[in-house]
Design an enzyme around this catalytic site. Structure first.
Site, PDB file in Angstrom:
ATOM      1  N   SER A 220       0.695  -1.331  -0.231  1.00 15.23           N
ATOM      2  CA  SER A 220       0.308   0.260   0.424  1.00 15.23           C
ATOM      3  C   SER A 220       0.878   1.746  -0.526  1.00 15.23           C
ATOM      4  CB  SER A 220      -1.052   0.186   1.366  1.00 15.23           C
ATOM      5  OG  SER A 220      -0.028  -0.177   2.430  1.00 15.23           O
ATOM      6  N   GLY A 222      -0.178   4.547   0.332  1.00 12.64           N
ATOM      7  CA  GLY A 222      -0.775   6.022   0.574  1.00 12.64           C
ATOM      8  C   GLY A 222      -2.142   6.064  -0.403  1.00 12.64           C
ATOM      9  N   GLY A 225      -1.870   4.487  -3.896  1.00 13.01           N
ATOM     10  CA  GLY A 225      -2.712   3.521  -4.183  1.00 13.01           C
ATOM     11  C   GLY A 225      -2.210   2.192  -3.516  1.00 13.01           C
ATOM     12  N   GLY A 250      -4.625   0.907   5.788  1.00 10.21           N
ATOM     13  CA  GLY A 250      -3.964  -0.103   5.535  1.00 10.21           C
ATOM     14  C   GLY A 250      -5.264  -0.959   6.074  1.00 10.21           C
ATOM     15  N   ASP A 251      -5.635  -1.297   6.958  1.00 17.30           N
ATOM     16  CA  ASP A 251      -7.100  -1.854   7.756  1.00 17.30           C
ATOM     17  C   ASP A 251      -7.261  -2.492   6.942  1.00 17.30           C
ATOM     18  OD1 ASP A 251      -4.672  -2.118  10.066  1.00 17.30           O
ATOM     19  OD2 ASP A 251      -6.139  -0.672  11.633  1.00 17.30           O
TER      20      ASP A 251
HETATM   21  N1  LIG Z   1      -5.666  10.008   1.041  1.00 19.50           N
HETATM   22  C1  LIG Z   1      -6.056   8.975   0.309  1.00 19.50           C
HETATM   23  N2  LIG Z   1      -7.002   8.616  -0.978  1.00 19.50           N
HETATM   24  C2  LIG Z   1      -7.662   7.714  -1.449  1.00 19.50           C
HETATM   25  N3  LIG Z   1      -7.545   6.304  -0.848  1.00 19.50           N
HETATM   26  C3  LIG Z   1      -5.900   6.410  -0.041  1.00 19.50           C
HETATM   27  C4  LIG Z   1      -5.509   7.201   1.283  1.00 19.50           C
HETATM   28  N4  LIG Z   1      -4.405   6.725   1.737  1.00 19.50           N
HETATM   29  C5  LIG Z   1      -4.313   6.155   1.722  1.00 19.50           C
HETATM   30  N5  LIG Z   1      -5.439   5.069   0.803  1.00 19.50           N
HETATM   31  C6  LIG Z   1      -5.980   4.091   0.359  1.00 19.50           C
HETATM   32  O1  LIG Z   1      -5.549   3.358   1.853  1.00 19.50           O
HETATM   33  C7  LIG Z   1      -4.786   2.545   1.221  1.00 19.50           C
HETATM   34  C8  LIG Z   1      -3.641   1.594   2.270  1.00 19.50           C
HETATM   35  O2  LIG Z   1      -2.927   3.101   2.519  1.00 19.50           O
HETATM   36  P1  LIG Z   1      -1.827   2.711   3.477  1.00 19.50           P
HETATM   37  O3  LIG Z   1      -0.530   3.168   2.400  1.00 19.50           O
HETATM   38  O4  LIG Z   1      -1.258   5.040   4.360  1.00 19.50           O
HETATM   39  O5  LIG Z   1      -1.881   1.681   4.340  1.00 19.50           O
HETATM   40  P2  LIG Z   1      -1.183   2.256   6.100  1.00 19.50           P
HETATM   41  O6  LIG Z   1       0.267   3.324   6.122  1.00 19.50           O
HETATM   42  O7  LIG Z   1      -1.026   0.507   6.390  1.00 19.50           O
HETATM   43  O8  LIG Z   1      -2.476   2.577   6.953  1.00 19.50           O
HETATM   44  P3  LIG Z   1      -2.856   1.601   8.725  1.00 19.50           P
HETATM   45  O9  LIG Z   1      -1.254   0.942   9.350  1.00 19.50           O
HETATM   46  O10 LIG Z   1      -2.719   3.240   9.518  1.00 19.50           O
HETATM   47  O11 LIG Z   1      -3.789   1.354   8.630  1.00 19.50           O
HETATM   48  C9  LIG Z   1      -4.141   2.392   0.823  1.00 19.50           C
HETATM   49  O12 LIG Z   1      -3.254   1.654  -0.990  1.00 19.50           O
HETATM   50  C10 LIG Z   1      -4.667   3.482  -0.478  1.00 19.50           C
HETATM   51  O13 LIG Z   1      -5.936   2.560  -1.006  1.00 19.50           O
HETATM   52 MG   LIG Z   2      -0.807  -1.380   8.396  1.00 20.02          MG
END
Ligand SMILES: Nc1ncnc2c1ncn2[C@@H]1O[C@H](COP(=O)(O)OP(=O)(O)OP(=O)(O)O)[C@@H](O)[C@H]1O
Ligand SMILES: [Mg+2]
Length: 314
Positions: A220, A222, A225, A250-251
């Site tokens: 992932s 952020g 995508g 991410g969850d």
């Molecule tokens: N600003 C945003 N707008 C649209 N989609 C987003 C955005 N931020 C994150 N996403 C979606 O959420 C998914 C997960 O985000 P991210 O990579 O931040 O996960 P993470 O760091 O594991 O989060 P966490 O551990 O806090 O649950 C991304 O792959 C994307 O699809």
């Molecule tokens: Mg995460």
């Protein structure tokens, strides 16, 4: 049933301030919220909200543990909560007029007999499960290869595992051959070195995760995508960029991937669902909550494209 293992459950406390947070100052809390959390519990909650059946296995202790017990029961999440001597941690998030500041406790020490009891309970529970989600940090006392051990027990019962972890916990989990790992970019960097800028570079790092034992990897990125490297191809998926609260996005992605795995959906559809669900989680004011209609709209408009990468080398 999707069995969600939460080794470091937490009571997530959120303080809202009207003004700005300042170090060294005293603040009045405008409103506060206490919620059972920890990544695997968040995933279970999202799965149940989406109409699926999830169960939680977690060690809990002390008053915070009791509150988690009560909240999971109220949410209708079937759980196997193992009482431990230590006290379940709290996390504290202070949301001020500009930002969110997070304090994470390490969690209670889990003794060897407590870990042994968790393993044997998992072994009993997993034979009745269709899929396992292993997500979040490991509390002190639990062996670093905990996720490998759990993945191997599940695999011996024919049950696939999805792992969301970082650093050593992720590196060691890979050697248990999980069905899917879902690191974010920073977590991927703790295991595979960079550069991780272009989708092709990220996909190449995903191939390395496969080489080290994962069957599939979704990274992932952020708001940019996600990049998926599966046994049948590589894709980039993204939904509309949303503003809001990215904690727990991410969850939401993990929950969507669990549903896609359970339904044996084609990969592009799983990824479209994952991008839509996680974007909807960002837009929702309540962390770990997703509006079903927004989720459907964002999913319908999400883009999935193929990334050209050499075939997986066995
Ligand atoms: N600003 C945003 N707008 C649209 N989609 C987003 C955005 N931020 C994150 N996403 C979606 O959420 C998914 C997960 O985000 P991210 O990579 O931040 O996960 P993470 O760091 O594991 O989060 P966490 O551990 O806090 O649950 C991304 O792959 C994307 O699809
Ligand atoms: Mg995460």
């Amino acid at each position: 049933v999707i069995l969600c293992v939460c080794l470091n459950a937490a009571l997530d406390v959120t303080y809202h301030l009207d003004g700005e947070l300042r170090a060294g100052a005293s603040h009045r809390v405008a409103s506060q919220l206490q919620r059972a959390g920890g990544k695997a519990i968040n995933v279970a909650r999202l799965l149940v909200d989406a109409g699926s059946v999830a169960a939680v296995l977690a060690p809990v202790g002390g008053d915070t543990g009791t509150m988690i017990r009560t909240q999971l029961a109220a949410a209708g999440i079937e759980s196997q909560l193992i009482e431990v001597d230590g006290v379940t941690r709290r996390t504290l998030t202070v949301v001020d007029s500009r930002d969110a500041t997070v304090f994470n406790e390490a969690g209670p020490h889990i003794s060897e007999p407590e870990w042994a009891l968790l393993l044997s309970t998992f072994d009993e529970q997993v034979s009745g499960a269709d899929l396992v989600v292993l997500a979040g940090s490991l509390p002190p006392g639990i062996p670093a290869d905990a996720y490998r051990q759990l993945t191997e027990i599940a695999a011996a019962r024919g049950v696939p595992s999805i792992v969301d972890a970082e650093a050593q916990a992720l590196a060691l989990a890979l050697t248990g051959h999980p069905y899917l790992v879902k690191p974010n970019l920073a977590e991927l960097a703790t295991v595979i070195g960079g550069p991780l800028t272009s989708p092709a570079q990220i996909a190449a790092a995903g191939r390395e995760l496969q080489r080290r034992g994962a069957t599939n990897a979704v990274i992932s990125c952020g708001s940019a995508g996600l990049v998926a490297v599966s046994d049948s191809g590589c894709w980039l998926a993204r939904a509309q960029v949303m503003t809001g609260n990215p904690t727990g996005a991410g969850d939401a992605l993990t929950a969507a991937l669990a549903l896609g795995t359970l339904a044996d959906m084609p990969w592009p559809q799983r990824l479209r669902d994952g991008a839509g669900m996680s974007a909807a989680a960002v837009a929702d004011p309540v962390a770990g909550h997703v509006d079903p209609q927004l989720r459907a709209e964002l999913t319908a408009r999400a883009l999935v494209e193929v990334i050209d990468l050499p075939e997986r080398v066995a």
